[in-house]
Design a protein around this motif. Structure first.
Motif, PDB file in Angstrom:
ATOM      1  N   VAL A   5      37.717  38.729  41.882  1.00 25.40           N
ATOM      2  CA  VAL A   5      36.856  38.758  40.744  1.00 25.40           C
ATOM      3  C   VAL A   5      36.298  40.157  40.847  1.00 25.40           C
ATOM      4  O   VAL A   5      36.079  40.891  39.830  1.00 25.40           O
ATOM      5  N   HIS A  34      36.894  43.236  38.216  1.00 26.95           N
ATOM      6  CA  HIS A  34      35.805  43.755  37.635  1.00 26.95           C
ATOM      7  C   HIS A  34      35.640  45.440  37.815  1.00 26.95           C
ATOM      8  O   HIS A  34      35.445  46.190  36.750  1.00 26.95           O
ATOM      9  N   ILE A  42      36.610  35.508  35.884  1.00 27.14           N
ATOM     10  CA  ILE A  42      37.294  36.823  35.861  1.00 27.14           C
ATOM     11  C   ILE A  42      37.199  37.537  34.555  1.00 27.14           C
ATOM     12  O   ILE A  42      36.913  38.588  34.482  1.00 27.14           O
TER      13      ILE A  42
END
Length: 423
Positions: free
Chosen positions: A279, A283, A333
């Motif tokens: 995640v 990002h 996500i």
């Protein structure tokens, strides 16, 4: 006069030669940013988790982000001032070297169990974060006005490689750390120490001629050595710099606050470290990779529409983070990727506004001051995020970030109607 600048005479370079030096500058900055991206990913990925383990509480888990963003504020100030006097090469190299020393200090703190050393080291580690951001300005020093968004974006996009790889190396770096007797969560900081130090070496060795010193010399030659302001006063900073600073500060607060608490939120819902790394890696990639396109869009579409787009995307990201089920990896996500894209657009558009409103005589000093504000905003957002989540919830934090993101639009519209700010 610097030998680098003397070698660049005659005072006004042919356009083709200036373009060649600009391309060389971008190549060196790109390489340093690949390394710098790997360095900054450590604190983003495991800083909060390391503090939680060492402190035994989640309520102060936002402190690492607060500390290294606060350290980045001091570094931004020092890098900006040193760049104004000594150029980009020495300013950026020194900042990355300090970041590497701070990362090594975090490893020592984790091994010794010293919370005090951890906090001091995280503060120094923030120098790398500030320098990584300051490097984007090196891509604009020799860029033509209609290519400043592109110059910023190319300096940023290279960060994607290291920044995405870093979080996804959490598990193997943790295993390596255990082999050498270092706590698992300190593993990524071993990578940060090496990466930041290598970035400093690249800049010090190869960023020649210095792009800022050369740009300042070119402007001085174009003005025939005369001061463009009355009575020798320093050139004034345009209103666009204040608008750009506001845009970047607001986007930083929203992004840092939500990003900092996402690993804590995920671990509370039983996601493993591989999922957290995925995640955060996506990002961070979304923070930098869109630069391939957003720089060109800022130049072609305009600063104003892109700032509005940033606010809208940040609002969508915050809303999705607040409403997504805690066990839904896919929605988390998506939310964090949107958060990264919104931040990216705001940073590039804001940077272009600042460069448009400044000249070489005041640019690095102004840029450093603005990045201090950005860092302080991030420090506040990171430190308060843990308090907000402990007192309320991750959902409340996310919704608050979405509301704050909307403030971008009235600020920009006010500037457009009251002042001549470039679109």
């Amino acid at each position: 006069m610097s030998p680098e600048i003397r070698a660049a005479e005659p005072a006004l370079l042919p356009a083709s030669e200036q373009a060649r030096i600009h391309r060389r500058t971008l190549t060196v900055v790109v390489l340093s940013q690949v390394l710098g991206g790997a360095g900054l990913a450590a604190g983003i990925s495991v800083g909060a988790l390391l503090a939680q383990d060492m402190l035994g509480t989640a309520s102060l888990s936002g402190l690492p982000t607060g500390l290294f963003t606060l350290g980045s504020a001091l570094a931004a100030f020092l890098v900006g001032r040193s760049t104004q006097r000594l150029g980009r090469r020495l300013g950026l190299a020194s900042g990355f070297l300090a970041g590497g020393l701070g990362a090594f200090g975090v490893v020592i703190a984790a091994v010794s169990g010293s919370v005090v050393l951890l906090f001091i080291s995280l503060f120094v580690y923030g120098s790398g974060t500030a320098t990584n951001l300051q490097a984007r300005y090196a891509g604009t020093d020799l860029a033509q006005p209609h290519r400043r968004g592109f110059g910023t974006s190319m300096a940023m996009v290279a960060t994607t490689v290291g920044a995405v790889a870093g979080p996804n190396l959490i598990e193997p770096l943790g295993a390596l750390a255990e082999i050498v007797g270092v706590p698992t969560l300190a593993g990524p900081f071993l990578l940060a120490a090496a990466a930041y130090s290598a970035a400093a070496l690249v800049l010090f060795a190869f960023l020649r001629p210095d792009p800022f010193l050369l740009a300042r010399r070119i402007v001085s030659a174009a003005e025939s050595g005369t001061d463009s302001t009355p009575d020798g006063e320093a050139p004034r900073v345009g209103i666009g710099a204040y608008v750009g600073a506001t845009v970047m500060v607001l986007t930083q607060v929203v992004m840092v606050a939500i990003m900092t608490m996402t690993p804590i939120h995920m671990r509370a819902h039983h996601h493993d470290m591989a999922a957290v790394g995925l995640v955060i890696g996506l990002h961070v990639g979304s923070m930098w990779l869109p630069s391939l396109f957003t720089g060109a869009l800022v130049d072609r579409v305009g600063r104003t529409p892109m700032v509005i787009a940033s606010g809208v995307i940040l609002l969508l990201a915050a809303g999705l983070a607040a409403t997504a089920p805690g066990d839904s990896l896919g929605l988390l996500i998506l939310a964090l990727m949107l958060l990264g894209v919104g931040w990216n657009i705001g940073l590039i558009a804001g940077t272009a506004l600042v460069v448009d409103a400044t000249v070489p005589q005041n640019r690095p000093r102004t840029q450093g001051t603005i990045d201090v504000l950005i860092a302080l905003a991030g420090a506040g957002g990171g430190a308060m995020s843990g308090v907000v989540v402990s007192a309320s919830s991750y959902q409340a934090l996310s919704l608050g970030g979405g509301v704050l993101a909307l403030a971008l639009i009235p600020v920009l519209l006010w500037a457009r109607t009251r002042h001549a700010v470039r679109a």
